[in-house]
Design a protein around this motif. Structure first.
Motif, mmCIF file in Angstrom:
data_model
loop_
_atom_site.group_PDB
_atom_site.id
_atom_site.type_symbol
_atom_site.label_atom_id
_atom_site.label_comp_id
_atom_site.label_asym_id
_atom_site.label_seq_id
_atom_site.Cartn_x
_atom_site.Cartn_y
_atom_site.Cartn_z
ATOM 1 N N VAL A 1 9.903 26.244 6.321
ATOM 2 C CA VAL A 1 9.333 25.424 5.257
ATOM 3 C C VAL A 1 10.388 25.333 4.170
ATOM 4 O O VAL A 1 10.801 26.351 3.620
ATOM 5 C CB VAL A 1 8.029 26.034 4.707
ATOM 6 C CG1 VAL A 1 7.430 25.124 3.656
ATOM 7 C CG2 VAL A 1 7.046 26.271 5.817
ATOM 8 N N ALA B 1 8.183 19.386 18.961
ATOM 9 C CA ALA B 1 8.997 18.928 17.858
ATOM 10 C C ALA B 1 10.004 19.961 17.438
ATOM 11 O O ALA B 1 11.109 19.640 17.057
ATOM 12 C CB ALA B 1 8.100 18.583 16.670
ATOM 13 N N PRO C 1 0.835 -1.190 0.000
ATOM 14 C CA PRO C 1 0.000 0.000 0.000
ATOM 15 C C PRO C 1 0.877 1.249 0.000
ATOM 16 O O PRO C 1 1.926 1.278 0.642
ATOM 17 C CB PRO C 1 -0.773 -0.133 1.319
ATOM 18 C CG PRO C 1 0.078 -0.975 2.183
ATOM 19 C CD PRO C 1 0.835 -1.893 1.280
ATOM 20 N N ALA C 2 0.440 2.226 -0.749
ATOM 21 C CA ALA C 2 1.173 3.486 -0.716
ATOM 22 C C ALA C 2 0.959 4.116 0.643
ATOM 23 O O ALA C 2 -0.122 4.066 1.195
ATOM 24 C CB ALA C 2 0.649 4.400 -1.814
ATOM 25 N N ALA C 3 2.003 4.673 1.171
ATOM 26 C CA ALA C 3 1.879 5.278 2.490
ATOM 27 C C ALA C 3 0.996 6.508 2.394
ATOM 28 O O ALA C 3 0.816 7.078 1.328
ATOM 29 C CB ALA C 3 3.240 5.661 3.029
ATOM 30 N N GLN C 4 0.463 6.863 3.507
ATOM 31 C CA GLN C 4 -0.409 8.029 3.573
ATOM 32 C C GLN C 4 0.329 9.248 3.043
ATOM 33 O O GLN C 4 1.491 9.470 3.373
ATOM 34 C CB GLN C 4 -0.774 8.243 5.041
ATOM 35 C CG GLN C 4 -1.961 9.143 5.233
ATOM 36 C CD GLN C 4 -2.231 9.340 6.696
ATOM 37 O OE1 GLN C 4 -1.743 8.588 7.526
ATOM 38 N NE2 GLN C 4 -3.005 10.346 7.012
ATOM 39 N N THR C 5 -0.358 10.012 2.233
ATOM 40 C CA THR C 5 0.352 11.066 1.541
ATOM 41 C C THR C 5 0.843 12.157 2.482
ATOM 42 O O THR C 5 1.984 12.525 2.479
ATOM 43 C CB THR C 5 -0.527 11.688 0.468
ATOM 44 O OG1 THR C 5 -1.039 10.644 -0.325
ATOM 45 C CG2 THR C 5 0.275 12.614 -0.391
ATOM 46 N N PHE C 6 -0.053 12.688 3.279
ATOM 47 C CA PHE C 6 0.448 13.634 4.263
ATOM 48 C C PHE C 6 -0.438 13.606 5.482
ATOM 49 O O PHE C 6 -1.634 13.345 5.401
ATOM 50 C CB PHE C 6 0.557 15.043 3.702
ATOM 51 C CG PHE C 6 -0.726 15.640 3.250
ATOM 52 C CD1 PHE C 6 -1.472 16.428 4.101
ATOM 53 C CD2 PHE C 6 -1.169 15.431 1.966
ATOM 54 C CE1 PHE C 6 -2.648 16.990 3.674
ATOM 55 C CE2 PHE C 6 -2.354 15.991 1.541
ATOM 56 C CZ PHE C 6 -3.100 16.769 2.389
ATOM 57 N N GLU C 7 0.194 13.868 6.580
ATOM 58 C CA GLU C 7 -0.550 13.882 7.820
ATOM 59 C C GLU C 7 -0.643 15.306 8.335
ATOM 60 O O GLU C 7 -1.695 15.874 8.450
ATOM 61 C CB GLU C 7 0.139 12.990 8.844
ATOM 62 C CG GLU C 7 -0.681 12.769 10.083
ATOM 63 C CD GLU C 7 0.026 11.789 10.982
ATOM 64 O OE1 GLU C 7 0.772 12.247 11.847
ATOM 65 O OE2 GLU C 7 -0.161 10.580 10.790
ATOM 66 N N GLY C 8 0.525 15.898 8.571
ATOM 67 C CA GLY C 8 0.514 17.275 9.025
ATOM 68 C C GLY C 8 0.561 18.201 7.827
ATOM 69 O O GLY C 8 0.683 17.780 6.696
ATOM 70 N N ARG C 9 0.444 19.465 8.090
ATOM 71 C CA ARG C 9 0.567 20.455 7.039
ATOM 72 C C ARG C 9 1.938 21.088 7.167
ATOM 73 O O ARG C 9 2.494 21.171 8.259
ATOM 74 C CB ARG C 9 -0.500 21.545 7.202
ATOM 75 C CG ARG C 9 -1.891 21.030 7.319
ATOM 76 C CD ARG C 9 -2.492 20.719 6.002
ATOM 77 N NE ARG C 9 -2.598 21.934 5.170
ATOM 78 C CZ ARG C 9 -3.050 21.894 3.922
ATOM 79 N NH1 ARG C 9 -3.388 20.761 3.377
ATOM 80 N NH2 ARG C 9 -3.130 23.007 3.222
ATOM 81 N N GLN C 10 2.446 21.516 6.032
ATOM 82 C CA GLN C 10 3.745 22.169 6.106
ATOM 83 C C GLN C 10 3.625 23.571 6.672
ATOM 84 O O GLN C 10 4.533 24.087 7.266
ATOM 85 C CB GLN C 10 4.376 22.236 4.718
ATOM 86 C CG GLN C 10 4.796 20.886 4.226
ATOM 87 C CD GLN C 10 5.340 20.940 2.831
ATOM 88 O OE1 GLN C 10 5.421 22.000 2.241
ATOM 89 N NE2 GLN C 10 5.722 19.813 2.317
ATOM 90 N N GLU C 11 2.475 24.153 6.447
ATOM 91 C CA GLU C 11 2.356 25.545 6.828
ATOM 92 C C GLU C 11 1.815 25.661 8.242
ATOM 93 O O GLU C 11 1.326 24.715 8.818
ATOM 94 C CB GLU C 11 1.447 26.285 5.853
ATOM 95 C CG GLU C 11 2.060 26.341 4.478
ATOM 96 C CD GLU C 11 1.166 27.019 3.492
ATOM 97 O OE1 GLU C 11 0.103 27.491 3.899
ATOM 98 O OE2 GLU C 11 1.540 27.066 2.313
ATOM 99 N N LYS D 1 8.417 28.301 11.944
ATOM 100 C CA LYS D 1 8.451 27.004 11.285
ATOM 101 C C LYS D 1 9.138 27.181 9.931
ATOM 102 O O LYS D 1 8.622 27.869 9.062
ATOM 103 C CB LYS D 1 7.035 26.456 11.103
ATOM 104 C CG LYS D 1 7.062 25.026 10.617
ATOM 105 C CD LYS D 1 5.700 24.373 10.726
ATOM 106 C CE LYS D 1 5.827 22.918 10.333
ATOM 107 N NZ LYS D 1 4.541 22.247 10.312
ATOM 108 N N ARG E 1 2.444 19.869 20.308
ATOM 109 C CA ARG E 1 3.135 18.870 19.500
ATOM 110 C C ARG E 1 4.193 19.568 18.654
ATOM 111 O O ARG E 1 5.336 19.160 18.573
ATOM 112 C CB ARG E 1 2.108 18.196 18.597
ATOM 113 C CG ARG E 1 2.533 16.884 18.024
ATOM 114 C CD ARG E 1 1.444 16.320 17.175
ATOM 115 N NE ARG E 1 1.120 17.241 16.077
ATOM 116 C CZ ARG E 1 0.173 17.013 15.186
ATOM 117 N NH1 ARG E 1 -0.551 15.941 15.253
ATOM 118 N NH2 ARG E 1 -0.050 17.867 14.219
#
Lengths: 208, 199, 444
Positions: free
Chosen positions: C93, C35, C7-17, C91, C31
């Motif tokens: 990016v 991090a 299975p392809a891994a989940q594309t994204f979980e968090g947002r970059q922004e 953050k 969180r």
């Protein structure tokens, strides 16, 4: 992380005597191989966290690098006649030979993905490489950000490029590719194909 | 000592200071090509060479070019210095759209011009797919001399070109800009892998 | 979906922004703080309380800085949450210069590899080539001739000078000392002129090759280097006059962006940032590669871990590099500049005219490349920005199966949120500048 790196190393190395290698082939309970003079340990994914924790307590205070490797097409280019290799084709090398060619010790099953963690001990400038097999049908790995905060960006990079999910990672998002990108580009079956220019809305409103 | 009759009596010779005549169009072009303000749009290696061109040794100020504007709204030349990634392309286009007309683009280096040696998933293979390019400067990276040559070429182009050049907004260089919907080949006719050049 | 049914891994979980404080839940903020900012228990408790306060009445704003910003050294993008002028959250990016070089590195042969990696850290290209070649040589098990080693050291140290001079220039410009920009470039040009004489290029040299270097040093190189070494020290003294002792400069940098050794180690930060905290860690001394154990030099360390220390360390590292280069000049041995192994390096040009076999070898090396035995290796060098590492997996063919670069800027960038936290936004510019990130290396 309150200890001074240098002294913490010396103290912990003495105290954790029970974690010293019982026999030469094991370090922190994981089989050891030597590759070009570099020490490599191969814990299983289930043990990886505990092994890494013992390594950190033993003075490997800096996580230098985390890399992912996709072994899907390993060995095909070297056995193929020309230099061109198929983008996708199931590997047909027997497990024993694959294990030998990938320089894995006995008892470790070669899986498609591998997470490679490079650790550094300041006290004696020694390095340790941890190679962990990650199966293709379950590309997850326990995060090590709780051991080394600096693993944050590196894990995000491995997730981005290989799609290996780091469970319990505080902020697992794509780091290099755009966040709406589909696929993981460094996987060997990632179809590069023709790459159209992507746009999520042309600001002038007339394009696309 | 001014003449008594002045302009009325003696015509143009009655003027007591220098002047020149010409077509308005030529004057505008002349003024334009001598005051091109580049936007600072450094991306990669070429940006270092672009800065070197502005530095003391190469002295871009000789061409009335040293004022690099940080804001695209004050600039009329965009020097795309470096490789443009898929992630950067929308940003680049937005900055281009923020610049006021008339505006020009120099694509500096092979990465910006054609993707260069990085024929892969991450790079836009030529910035002319995103913005219209006037001058391509070859090299990896082009030395400051090459950049200067590109700028002089652009000057010539401004001087000899049309006064009002209008491109359709958002049209890029006439290329169709596609919406990306995945690279894994699902339903886009990409099942047949296209082999990129391999040595 | 992977080809083998994975299975392809989940594309994204968090947002970059980053989203505004009012719209982000306290858990998400914690969180993120955990991090990115590495707070103590009390500090995070305090943050939580602040966050849980009245979201409507606050004066916070989210500001976007970059990716096209004159002081972000390329295409770094920072999401900042500000209260007035105080930076609360940062953050970074990144990825705006992601070039897929690791992918391209797998498509190029080992011989072509340095061409690719040299474009990563474009301010210090020699180091990229060096680390790549050291790793390949480790896999091959070849011994590089002594002269090649010393030529590599010469080029590396000169490149370190050029890179730090570039830092001087940009650091000055970011802080408003624009004339420093011109001085830095002026000196850097002199170093580049020597590079152009040796390698034919000002940047992206592709000079260091597996098994040695591409060509021997040209005639007159020694005089050129000596002229360089005589010219630069007085100009460094000028920098001292211009900046080091100057009250404005000190006020802008001292105490700004402080970080401790423990934080650096936890974050994986190396190079001048780690040394500025007083922790003397330099791979040239602590894990010697090339022939650094045969030369005499000091590891420059700071005390406070602030921007000023990092500036002073880089300035003094130029002096140390000059010291090393002088020793290299004295000790430069005679001999071959590359290993005469016909499986690894092409035959000398003169032999191609005479020998059919040499011609064939030449052809095969440049078309197929040389084969590297199976295995994997990691090598590291001390680049001007920290530990630059290269991890190569070989499957026995002439291309790397996997080529990964451990880029110091990429890891060092993680310290940015920590160092900018609580400071003013103008100090943030000083902090970015003092990290000296090269985005080509961050994004690769």
């Amino acid at each position: 992380m309150a200890d001074d790196p240098a002294t913490a190393v010396a103290d912990d190395a003495r105290e954790d005597a029970h974690e010293q290698p019982a026999e030469p082939e094991l370090l922190y309970g994981a089989p050891v191989t030597w590759m070009r003079g570099q020490q490599v340990i191969h814990p299983s994914r289930a043990d990886a966290k505990a092994v890494l924790k013992s390594a950190r307590d033993d003075g490997f205070l800096m996580c230098i690098d985390i890399a992912g490797v996709d072994y899907l097409t390993f060995g095909e280019r070297s056995s193929a006649e020309g230099s061109e290799r198929p983008i996708v084709s199931p590997t047909a090398i027997p497990v024993d030979e694959l294990r030998r060619r990938r320089s894995l010790p006995e008892g470790i099953t070669p899986d498609r993905f591998e997470v490679v963690i490079n650790l550094l001990r300041f006290a004696d400038s020694s390095r340790l490489r941890v190679r962990v097999q990650v199966p293709a049908d379950d590309p997850t790995f326990p995060t090590v950000t709780d051991l080394w905060f600096g693993a944050d960006a590196m894990e995000r990079e491995v997730f981005d490029l290989f799609g290996i999910e780091f469970t319990d990672h505080p902020d697992l998002s794509r780091i290099l590719m755009p966040e709406d990108w589909v696929g993981h580009p460094l996987r060997k079956d990632f179809n590069s194909g023709r790459i159209p220019v992507q746009f999520k809305g042309d600001p002038s409103g007339e394009g696309s | 000592m001014a003449k008594e009759g002045g302009l009325l009596d003696e015509g143009l010779e009655g003027l007591n200071h220098n002047f020149l005549t010409g077509q308005l169009e030529n004057l505008i072009k002349w003024a334009r090509y001598r005051s091109v303000f580049p936007a600072t749009f450094g991306l990669a290696c070429c940006a270092i060479e672009m800065m070197a061109a502005g530095g003391p040794h190469y002295d871009l100020a000789r061409f009335g070019m040293e004022v690099f504007r940080a804001s695209p709204r004050q600039a009329d030349l965009m020097i795309v210095a470096g490789r443009v990634s898929q992630k950067m392309a929308p940003v680049l286009r937005q900055i281009y759209d923020q610049m006021v007309e008339p505006k020009w683009v120099i694509s500096m280096g092979v990465c910006a011009s054609s993707g260069g040696m990085f024929n892969n998933y991450a790079l836009v293979q030529g910035v002319d797919q995103v913005v219209p390019v006037d001058v391509y400067a070859p090299g990896c990276p082009p030395g400051p001399e090459t950049l200067m040559h590109a700028i002089m070429t652009l000057h010539e182009k401004i001087k000899d070109g049309e006064l009002t050049k209008r491109r359709g907004a958002g049209k890029g260089a006439g290329l169709v800009i596609e919406q990306r919907d995945g690279q894994t080949g699902g339903g886009r006719g990409l099942e047949q892998p296209v082999l990129l050049s391999r040595s | 979906m992977g080809a083998d049914g994975s299975p392809a891994a989940q594309t994204f979980e968090g947002r970059q922004e980053m989203t505004s404080a009012a719209l982000t839940s306290a858990v998400a903020k914690l969180r993120e703080s955990g991090a990115v900012m590495r707070m103590t228990e009390e500090a995070s408790q305090q943050v939580q309380e602040t966050f849980d306060g009245d979201p409507t009445g606050d004066e916070r704003m989210i500001m976007n800085m970059g990716p096209q910003h004159p002081s972000t050294h390329g295409v770094l993008r920072l999401m900042l949450e500000l209260e007035g002028e105080t930076v609360l959250r940062v953050k970074p990016v990144i990825g705006y210069l992601h070039t897929g070089m690791e992918w391209t590195g797998e498509e190029l042969t080992y011989l072509q590899g340095p061409t690719n990696v040299t474009r990563m850290d474009y301010a210090s290209p020699i180091f990229n080539e060096l680390v790549f070649c050291l790793t390949v040589e480790k896999l091959l098990g070849v011994e590089v001739p002594e002269r090649a080693t010393w030529i590599r050291m010469l080029m590396a140290e000169l490149n370190r000078m050029a890179s730090h001079l570039l830092f001087m220039a940009t650091n000055g410009m970011d802080l408003g000392a624009v004339s420093m920009m011109l001085y830095g470039w002026r000196e850097r040009e002199e170093v580049l002129r020597f590079f152009e004489m040796v390698t034919g290029l000002r940047m992206n040299h592709n000079y260091i090759r597996c098994g040695g270097v591409a060509a021997d040093l040209p005639d007159g190189w020694r005089d050129h280097v000596l002229r360089l070494l005589d010219m630069i020290p007085p100009r460094l003294d000028e920098y001292d006059t211009l900046m080091t002792g100057q009250p404005i400069w000190r006020d802008r940098l001292q105490g700004v962006g402080a970080i401790t050794a423990e934080e650096c180690v936890a974050l994986g930060v190396t190079g001048p940032i780690l040394r500025s905290t007083g922790y003397a860690w330099d791979l040239r001394r602590d894990d010697p590669y090339l022939a650094y154990d045969e030369v005499d030099f000091d590891v420059v360390v700071g005390t406070y871990g602030d921007c000023f220390d990092r500036y002073a360390i880089r300035l003094n590292e130029i002096r140390e590099s000059i010291r090393i280069v002088r020793q290299v000049l004295d000790k430069m041995p005679k001999g071959d500049y590359r290993v005469q192994d016909r499986k690894v390096t092409p035959p000398p040009r003169a032999r191609i005219d005479e020998s059919m076999e040499a011609l064939i070898h030449h052809f095969k090396i440049f078309t197929e490349g040389f084969k590297v035995p199976e295995g994997e290796a990691y090598c590291a060098v001390e680049s001007p920005r920290g530990e630059l590492g290269c991890y190569i997996v070989s499957d026995g063919s002439s291309h790397p199966y996997r080529m990964h670069i451990r880029a110091p800027s990429f890891v060092n960038l993680q310290s940015l949120p920590h160092m900018m936290h609580g400071g003013l936004i103008a100090d943030g510019v000083a902090v970015i500048s003092s990290v000296d990130p090269i985005m080509g290396e961050v994004d690769r």
